[in-house]
Motif scaffolding. Sequence first.
Motif, mmCIF file in Angstrom:
data_model
loop_
_atom_site.group_PDB
_atom_site.id
_atom_site.type_symbol
_atom_site.label_atom_id
_atom_site.label_comp_id
_atom_site.label_asym_id
_atom_site.label_seq_id
_atom_site.Cartn_x
_atom_site.Cartn_y
_atom_site.Cartn_z
ATOM 1 N N ILE A 170 0.921 -1.118 -0.130
ATOM 2 C CA ILE A 170 0.077 0.012 -0.013
ATOM 3 C C ILE A 170 0.954 1.250 -0.209
ATOM 4 N N ASP A 171 0.789 1.882 -1.046
ATOM 5 C CA ASP A 171 1.788 3.198 -1.164
ATOM 6 C C ASP A 171 1.082 4.329 -0.981
ATOM 7 N N PRO A 172 1.571 5.510 -0.650
ATOM 8 C CA PRO A 172 1.246 6.831 -0.637
ATOM 9 C C PRO A 172 1.071 7.427 -1.852
ATOM 10 N N VAL A 173 0.253 8.497 -1.964
ATOM 11 C CA VAL A 173 0.182 8.954 -3.375
ATOM 12 C C VAL A 173 0.824 10.307 -3.264
ATOM 13 N N PHE A 174 1.944 10.673 -4.257
ATOM 14 C CA PHE A 174 2.449 12.059 -4.164
ATOM 15 C C PHE A 174 1.959 12.937 -5.145
ATOM 16 N N VAL A 175 2.469 14.146 -4.933
ATOM 17 C CA VAL A 175 2.250 15.154 -6.142
ATOM 18 C C VAL A 175 3.319 15.410 -7.139
ATOM 19 N N LEU A 176 3.241 15.229 -8.439
ATOM 20 C CA LEU A 176 4.342 15.738 -9.125
ATOM 21 C C LEU A 176 4.079 17.230 -9.737
ATOM 22 N N LEU A 177 5.506 17.804 -9.381
ATOM 23 C CA LEU A 177 5.331 19.159 -9.811
ATOM 24 C C LEU A 177 6.354 19.729 -10.800
ATOM 25 N N PRO A 178 6.393 20.758 -11.455
ATOM 26 C CA PRO A 178 7.428 21.211 -12.118
ATOM 27 C C PRO A 178 8.620 21.650 -11.415
ATOM 28 N N HIS A 179 9.742 21.336 -11.632
ATOM 29 C CA HIS A 179 10.697 21.688 -10.947
ATOM 30 C C HIS A 179 10.974 23.045 -10.424
ATOM 31 N N ASN A 180 10.513 24.160 -11.186
ATOM 32 C CA ASN A 180 10.494 25.519 -10.927
ATOM 33 C C ASN A 180 8.972 25.904 -10.187
ATOM 34 N N HIS A 181 8.218 24.967 -9.733
ATOM 35 C CA HIS A 181 7.188 25.395 -9.035
ATOM 36 C C HIS A 181 7.396 25.896 -7.824
ATOM 37 N N PRO A 182 6.643 26.830 -7.289
ATOM 38 C CA PRO A 182 7.087 27.747 -6.008
ATOM 39 C C PRO A 182 7.061 26.779 -4.829
ATOM 40 N N LEU A 183 6.522 25.598 -4.794
ATOM 41 C CA LEU A 183 6.303 24.666 -3.881
ATOM 42 C C LEU A 183 7.221 23.521 -4.042
ATOM 43 N N ALA A 184 8.137 23.422 -5.055
ATOM 44 C CA ALA A 184 8.707 22.320 -5.354
ATOM 45 C C ALA A 184 9.836 21.706 -4.489
ATOM 46 N N ALA A 185 10.401 22.805 -3.637
ATOM 47 C CA ALA A 185 11.275 22.313 -2.636
ATOM 48 C C ALA A 185 10.908 22.124 -1.171
ATOM 49 N N GLU A 186 9.508 22.154 -1.172
ATOM 50 C CA GLU A 186 8.947 21.756 0.161
ATOM 51 C C GLU A 186 9.000 20.236 0.535
ATOM 52 N N PRO A 187 9.616 19.827 1.557
ATOM 53 C CA PRO A 187 9.574 18.480 1.899
ATOM 54 C C PRO A 187 8.312 17.541 1.798
ATOM 55 N N GLU A 188 7.205 18.241 2.079
ATOM 56 C CA GLU A 188 5.842 17.702 1.909
ATOM 57 C C GLU A 188 4.855 19.064 1.881
ATOM 58 N N LEU A 189 3.549 18.557 1.457
ATOM 59 C CA LEU A 189 2.856 19.821 0.967
ATOM 60 C C LEU A 189 1.422 19.224 1.672
ATOM 61 N N HIS A 190 0.732 20.317 2.146
ATOM 62 C CA HIS A 190 -0.846 20.006 2.444
ATOM 63 C C HIS A 190 -1.583 20.049 1.150
ATOM 64 N N LEU A 191 -2.353 19.329 1.153
ATOM 65 C CA LEU A 191 -3.366 19.123 -0.346
ATOM 66 C C LEU A 191 -3.809 20.715 -0.436
ATOM 67 N N ALA A 192 -4.303 21.487 0.654
ATOM 68 C CA ALA A 192 -4.837 22.715 0.523
ATOM 69 C C ALA A 192 -4.030 23.573 -0.024
ATOM 70 N N GLN A 193 -2.513 23.463 -0.183
ATOM 71 C CA GLN A 193 -1.672 24.331 -0.560
ATOM 72 C C GLN A 193 -1.705 24.204 -2.220
ATOM 73 N N LEU A 194 -2.575 23.341 -2.699
ATOM 74 C CA LEU A 194 -2.449 23.005 -4.361
ATOM 75 C C LEU A 194 -3.939 23.270 -4.827
ATOM 76 N N ALA A 195 -4.951 23.901 -4.108
ATOM 77 C CA ALA A 195 -6.025 24.206 -4.211
ATOM 78 C C ALA A 195 -6.426 24.917 -5.780
ATOM 79 N N ASP A 196 -5.405 25.615 -5.901
ATOM 80 C CA ASP A 196 -5.815 26.370 -7.378
ATOM 81 C C ASP A 196 -5.244 25.654 -8.502
ATOM 82 N N GLU A 197 -4.582 24.651 -8.507
ATOM 83 C CA GLU A 197 -3.962 24.086 -9.242
ATOM 84 C C GLU A 197 -4.844 23.095 -10.356
ATOM 85 N N HIS A 198 -4.417 23.100 -11.601
ATOM 86 C CA HIS A 198 -4.998 22.196 -12.555
ATOM 87 C C HIS A 198 -4.261 20.812 -12.307
#
Length: 320
Positions: A170-198
């Motif tokens: 049973i694996d966790p699901v991650f989010v794949l971001l472009p390397h230059n995304h403002p949040l790409a360097a974060e160790p982990e992200l809350h789902l709400a931080q990506l609320a405006d994404e496609h």
Amino acid sequence: MELELRHLKTVRAIAEAGSLTKAATGLGLTQAALSAQLKRIERVFGGTLFERGSEGARPTPLGRLVVERAEVLLPAVRELQREAARLVNLPTAAPSRIRVGVLQMRLYEGLWERLTAECADALVTFVSFTQMADVARQVAVGRLDFALGGACGHLGTTYDDRLTWRDIAIDPVFVLLPHNHPLAAEPELHLAQLADEHWVSAPGRGDCFADCFAAACARAGFTPRSHDEADTAVGVRLVETGRAVALCAAAFAPPPGTVAVPLAGTPLTWRQIIGWHPDSPAAALVDKAVACARQAHAEVVRHSPAYLTWTARTAQAATP
């Protein structure tokens, strides 16, 4: 000449191959021999079964009827033979060929090597699919021996009730971001931080995963602006160009220009599963197949820095 089961197998083989040349190769016959056999079969049915042209062999209306009936009769006869063997307590011989339908290609190489070594007397072959329901259906009717894929981690497996399923991991699901995304360097992200994404995810996960994603977003306090399905290549391209973020398996190897980031609290999980028909000869090999699949999964994880980091962080957080 009377109709025999081998005639139905021949007709089905031609329909699946799409040409007499390919079908003859698969059946171990010359094209001339198969063509002559087809003519004899057509005399039994009283009409032409295939139209042959530059694009191969296409079933006529009569041919389609025969193929459809063969799809029902051949598995039924196979099941009859198995039931008869059980009735008289005859042991089912180990299969000489192990056919695995795969959705999770990252496990392919490691599983093939291990399964080939464990079942040295059998020819191990793999068939790639994009929809888990299609893999399950092929196993249920006896065309494949095992289904290797996944299911949403929050609900039970419902792909095909005729099959027996076992978890590999049973694996966790991650989010794949472009390397230059403002949040790409974060160790982990809350789902709400990506609320405006496609959002984009790979097809084949089924309605359950889309529902679980929507529910996870609702718990995080937002509704996804959009959530589309696209094959892996298209999805990665959308991420690379900054037009989307993607849901991805934790062990997914991020292509250059992208980065996989864990989601805090693991709001989504994905079960790696293997399925088989309990009455198939391959059922005798289930323990070996499961062990090989788990070893292959562990090998994939060992080569996934993001997954290893998440595992270590999760274990540390769980330590009193």
